[in-house]
Design a protein around this motif. Structure first.
Motif, mmCIF file in Angstrom:
data_model
loop_
_atom_site.group_PDB
_atom_site.id
_atom_site.type_symbol
_atom_site.label_atom_id
_atom_site.label_comp_id
_atom_site.label_asym_id
_atom_site.label_seq_id
_atom_site.Cartn_x
_atom_site.Cartn_y
_atom_site.Cartn_z
ATOM 1 N N PRO A 57 0.819 -1.210 0.000
ATOM 2 C CA PRO A 57 0.000 0.000 0.000
ATOM 3 C C PRO A 57 0.857 1.268 0.000
ATOM 4 O O PRO A 57 1.966 1.279 0.533
ATOM 5 C CB PRO A 57 -0.798 -0.094 1.286
ATOM 6 N N VAL A 58 0.331 2.295 -0.579
ATOM 7 C CA VAL A 58 1.047 3.565 -0.697
ATOM 8 C C VAL A 58 1.470 4.088 0.674
ATOM 9 O O VAL A 58 2.553 4.645 0.828
ATOM 10 C CB VAL A 58 0.175 4.607 -1.430
ATOM 11 N N GLN A 59 0.638 3.911 1.676
ATOM 12 C CA GLN A 59 0.958 4.414 3.015
ATOM 13 C C GLN A 59 2.243 3.797 3.568
ATOM 14 O O GLN A 59 2.923 4.399 4.375
ATOM 15 C CB GLN A 59 -0.182 4.119 3.995
ATOM 16 N N GLY A 60 2.600 2.615 3.130
ATOM 17 C CA GLY A 60 3.796 1.933 3.611
ATOM 18 C C GLY A 60 5.083 2.368 2.923
ATOM 19 O O GLY A 60 6.177 2.016 3.366
ATOM 20 N N TRP A 61 4.972 3.134 1.857
ATOM 21 C CA TRP A 61 6.162 3.533 1.102
ATOM 22 C C TRP A 61 7.115 4.375 1.933
ATOM 23 O O TRP A 61 8.313 4.251 1.802
ATOM 24 C CB TRP A 61 5.776 4.267 -0.159
ATOM 25 N N TYR A 62 6.570 5.254 2.766
ATOM 26 C CA TYR A 62 7.432 6.114 3.579
ATOM 27 C C TYR A 62 8.262 5.281 4.555
ATOM 28 O O TYR A 62 9.432 5.568 4.780
ATOM 29 C CB TYR A 62 6.609 7.161 4.324
ATOM 30 N N ASP A 63 7.667 4.243 5.120
ATOM 31 C CA ASP A 63 8.403 3.370 6.038
ATOM 32 C C ASP A 63 9.482 2.583 5.303
ATOM 33 O O ASP A 63 10.578 2.384 5.819
ATOM 34 C CB ASP A 63 7.448 2.398 6.736
ATOM 35 N N LYS B 180 11.689 10.851 4.825
ATOM 36 C CA LYS B 180 10.450 11.407 4.278
ATOM 37 C C LYS B 180 10.685 12.334 3.089
ATOM 38 O O LYS B 180 9.954 12.269 2.101
ATOM 39 C CB LYS B 180 9.678 12.146 5.373
ATOM 40 N N ASP C 218 9.212 11.619 -0.588
ATOM 41 C CA ASP C 218 8.362 12.563 -1.314
ATOM 42 C C ASP C 218 8.894 12.831 -2.721
ATOM 43 O O ASP C 218 8.124 12.852 -3.685
ATOM 44 C CB ASP C 218 8.246 13.888 -0.556
ATOM 45 N N ARG D 145 -3.695 6.192 -10.468
ATOM 46 C CA ARG D 145 -3.477 5.270 -9.355
ATOM 47 C C ARG D 145 -4.743 4.448 -9.158
ATOM 48 O O ARG D 145 -5.836 4.986 -8.999
ATOM 49 C CB ARG D 145 -3.155 6.049 -8.097
ATOM 50 N N GLU E 278 -6.233 1.447 -6.772
ATOM 51 C CA GLU E 278 -6.050 0.622 -5.582
ATOM 52 C C GLU E 278 -7.045 -0.523 -5.626
ATOM 53 O O GLU E 278 -8.242 -0.307 -5.799
ATOM 54 C CB GLU E 278 -6.250 1.449 -4.311
#
Length: 45
Positions: free
Chosen positions: A1-7, A12, A16, A28, A30
């Motif tokens: 998931p996109v939310q996990g990309w930062y981790d 950050k 970005d 995009r 999903e």
């Protein structure tokens, strides 16, 4: 998931910059739910 990309990327600001370049002018989509391969029993054999 996109939310996990930062981790996954870690930093950050760098995340970005990478994501801006990857998703610029893109669509995009999903997907939710179980894989159709699993539902239909399709394997890579």
């Amino acid at each position: 998931p996109v939310q996990g990309w930062y981790d996954i990327i870690g930093e950050k600001t760098i995340a970005d910059a990478i994501l801006d370049r990857l998703i610029h002018q893109s669509h995009r989509i999903e997907l939710h739910g179980e894989s159709m391969r699993k539902k239909r029993g399709i394997n890579k054999s």
